[in-house]
Scaffold this active site. Structure first.
Site, PDB file in Angstrom:
ATOM      1  N   THR A  35       6.711 -30.643  11.969  1.00  0.00           N
ATOM      2  CA  THR A  35       7.405 -31.767  12.597  1.00  0.00           C
ATOM      3  C   THR A  35       8.609 -32.220  12.092  1.00  0.00           C
ATOM      4  O   THR A  35       9.301 -33.000  12.931  1.00  0.00           O
ATOM      5  CB  THR A  35       6.319 -32.844  12.582  1.00  0.00           C
ATOM      6  N   SER A  67      15.752 -15.427 -15.373  1.00  0.00           N
ATOM      7  CA  SER A  67      14.462 -16.091 -14.883  1.00  0.00           C
ATOM      8  C   SER A  67      13.484 -15.129 -15.901  1.00  0.00           C
ATOM      9  O   SER A  67      13.307 -14.065 -15.585  1.00  0.00           O
ATOM     10  CB  SER A  67      14.306 -15.844 -13.594  1.00  0.00           C
ATOM     11  N   GLY A 126       3.748 -21.137   0.389  1.00  0.00           N
ATOM     12  CA  GLY A 126       3.815 -22.201   1.157  1.00  0.00           C
ATOM     13  C   GLY A 126       3.907 -23.488   0.250  1.00  0.00           C
ATOM     14  O   GLY A 126       3.525 -24.765   0.686  1.00  0.00           O
ATOM     15  N   LEU A 127       4.226 -23.576  -1.213  1.00  0.00           N
ATOM     16  CA  LEU A 127       4.239 -24.503  -2.041  1.00  0.00           C
ATOM     17  C   LEU A 127       5.609 -24.975  -2.511  1.00  0.00           C
ATOM     18  O   LEU A 127       5.913 -25.581  -3.352  1.00  0.00           O
ATOM     19  CB  LEU A 127       3.343 -24.190  -3.214  1.00  0.00           C
ATOM     20  N   SER A 128       6.615 -24.346  -1.491  1.00  0.00           N
ATOM     21  CA  SER A 128       8.078 -24.464  -1.913  1.00  0.00           C
ATOM     22  C   SER A 128       8.629 -24.245  -3.070  1.00  0.00           C
ATOM     23  O   SER A 128       9.336 -24.985  -3.858  1.00  0.00           O
ATOM     24  CB  SER A 128       8.359 -26.147  -1.470  1.00  0.00           C
ATOM     25  N   ASP A 174      10.723 -30.237   2.427  1.00  0.00           N
ATOM     26  CA  ASP A 174      10.362 -29.783   1.297  1.00  0.00           C
ATOM     27  C   ASP A 174      11.535 -30.292   0.005  1.00  0.00           C
ATOM     28  O   ASP A 174      11.038 -30.886  -0.764  1.00  0.00           O
ATOM     29  CB  ASP A 174      10.605 -28.089   1.119  1.00  0.00           C
TER      30      ASP A 174
END
Ligand code: GLA
Length: 390
Positions: A35, A67, A126-128, A174
């Site tokens: 949305t 990293s 899907g956890l940004s 996000d």
């Protein structure tokens, strides 16, 4: 996250003690999916899992980054005037994008910085993880240059990295959630007005379980942008009729009346999901304020069913886990984030929480030949600079 370990790695790599530490959470979306590019409501919260950075100064006028999550990739260097997306640069592109978008807002970066990043957030789940990294690097760049800034501008810069640098036509949820998150709260964000209300999320009496399907999502960008196009095609019809700037500006009854008159003009399913999910999210926020978690769970279920049947972004793995949790007594269960794989969430009353999910993991592994990763979500603070040891 153990900062002592990060400190040791930093000293070993750069021969210098880090002077600053930063943390940026991941986010989980409770409800309000797809949305946020239609001016709709979303209800995310930041989670404890996230991305961390240790920083020290160098005299080279460039940013060096390593990293610890990708130990096979050697330390990379970024010049502040390097504006090009380069596929071989991998995760560093998010940093290059942040430098570019913040520079476009008038910031000037020149300070040499040595950085190590490390995260405990699964990637492509899907956890940004990408928004978490973007906001982390934004905070590092701005704080290390003593820059004055509006939080919302940094959020917009990070969104522009996704939209204009990487080509994903995503919304603002996000980045906004990771910037403005508040410990113990979920955020009801109005993505049209760009305003939010923090609502207490009771994680004493209820438990939010997150399960990563570990399903590879290679086509996400294409599939995601294709959904955005479908939603905008519906908006193109309603805009001249109602003046709507986003599909969520269209009331449900106006939408249904028009669709009834023009049933074959378009495949209306994706748009119907968006219009009803927007209303559902507001109702869920109201239920959360009243601590009516039974209603909240029912709305989570309805959201998933709509994403599966109308918006068509779920998959067999997500549907399997969602129905397993419903059978196990969850108040509600749904996919979270863009879909096509990634993570699902299940909300339980603490008293009803199964002792463990070993049996479920075994069945899942057998059926899909995939490992199931299980986490618990605790609503946490947004991106921030840390004091050492905290
Ligand atoms: C991804 C995007 C968000 C949002 C969700 C779906 O996470 O980055 O902007 O659209 O998918 O709700």
């Amino acid at each position: 996250m153990d900062l002592t370990l990060l400190k040791m790695k930093h000293e070993a790599l750069y021969a210098r003690c880090p002077t600053h530490y930063f943390a940026s959470p991941g986010r989980v979306n409770l409800i309000g999916e797809h949305t946020d590019y239609s001016r709709g409501y979303v209800l995310p919260m930041a989670i404890e899992q996230g991305t961390y950075a240790s920083v020290s100064l160098n005299a080279l006028g460039i940013l060096r980054i390593y990293s610890a999550n990708y130990p096979h990739i050697p330390m990379q260097t970024v010049r502040y005037d390097d504006e090009l997306y380069t596929p071989e640069d991998g995760y560093v592109n998010y940093l290059k994008g942040m430098v570019l978008m913040l520079s476009r807002q008038g910031h000037v970066f020149s300070q040499g910085l040595d950085v190590i990043v490390q995260g405990d957030l699964p990637t492509s789940a899907g956890l940004s993880s990408s928004a978490s990294f973007e906001l982390l690097m934004g905070q590092v760049l701005l704080d290390m240059h003593d820059a004055a800034y509006e939080k919302l501008d940094v959020v917009k810069a990070a969104k522009a990295v996704e939209n204009d640098f990487l080509g994903l036509q995503s919304g603002i949820m996000d980045q906004y959630a990771i910037m403005f998150a508040k410990h113990g709260h979920a955020l009801l964000l109005d993505t049209g007005r760009l305003e939010h209300t923090a609502i207490p999320f009771d994680y004493e009496d209820t438990v939010l379980v997150m399960m990563n399907t570990n399903k590879q999502r290679n086509l996400t960008k294409t599939d995601y942008n294709e959904r955005v196009r479908a939603v905008h095609a519906a908006l193109d019809i309603f805009k001249p009729l109602t003046g709507a700037e986003g599909l969520c500006d269209v009331a449900r009854d106006v939408f249904e009346a028009y669709v009834l008159e023009n049933p074959t003009l378009l495949d209306w399913d994706p748009a119907r999901h968006v219009v009803f999910e927007h209303a559902r999210t507001y109702e869920a926020a109201t239920a959360l304020k009243r601590r009516d978690m039974t209603r909240f769970g029912a709305l989570m279920n309805a959201s998933h069913d709509s994403l599966r049947d109308l918006f068509k972004v779920s998959c067999a793995e997500l549907d399997f886990l969602v129905s397993a949790h419903r059978d196990l007594g969850a108040l509600g269960a749904r996919m979270t984030g863009a879909g096509f794989g990634g993570t699902m969430i299940a909300l339980y009353r603490r008293a009803d929480l199964p002792r463990d999910f070993t049996a479920l993991s075994e069945v899942y592994d057998k059926q899909f030949d995939l490992k199931l990763d299980c986490y618990y979500a605790a609503p946490s603070d947004g991106v921030r600079q840390l004091k050492e040891g905290k």
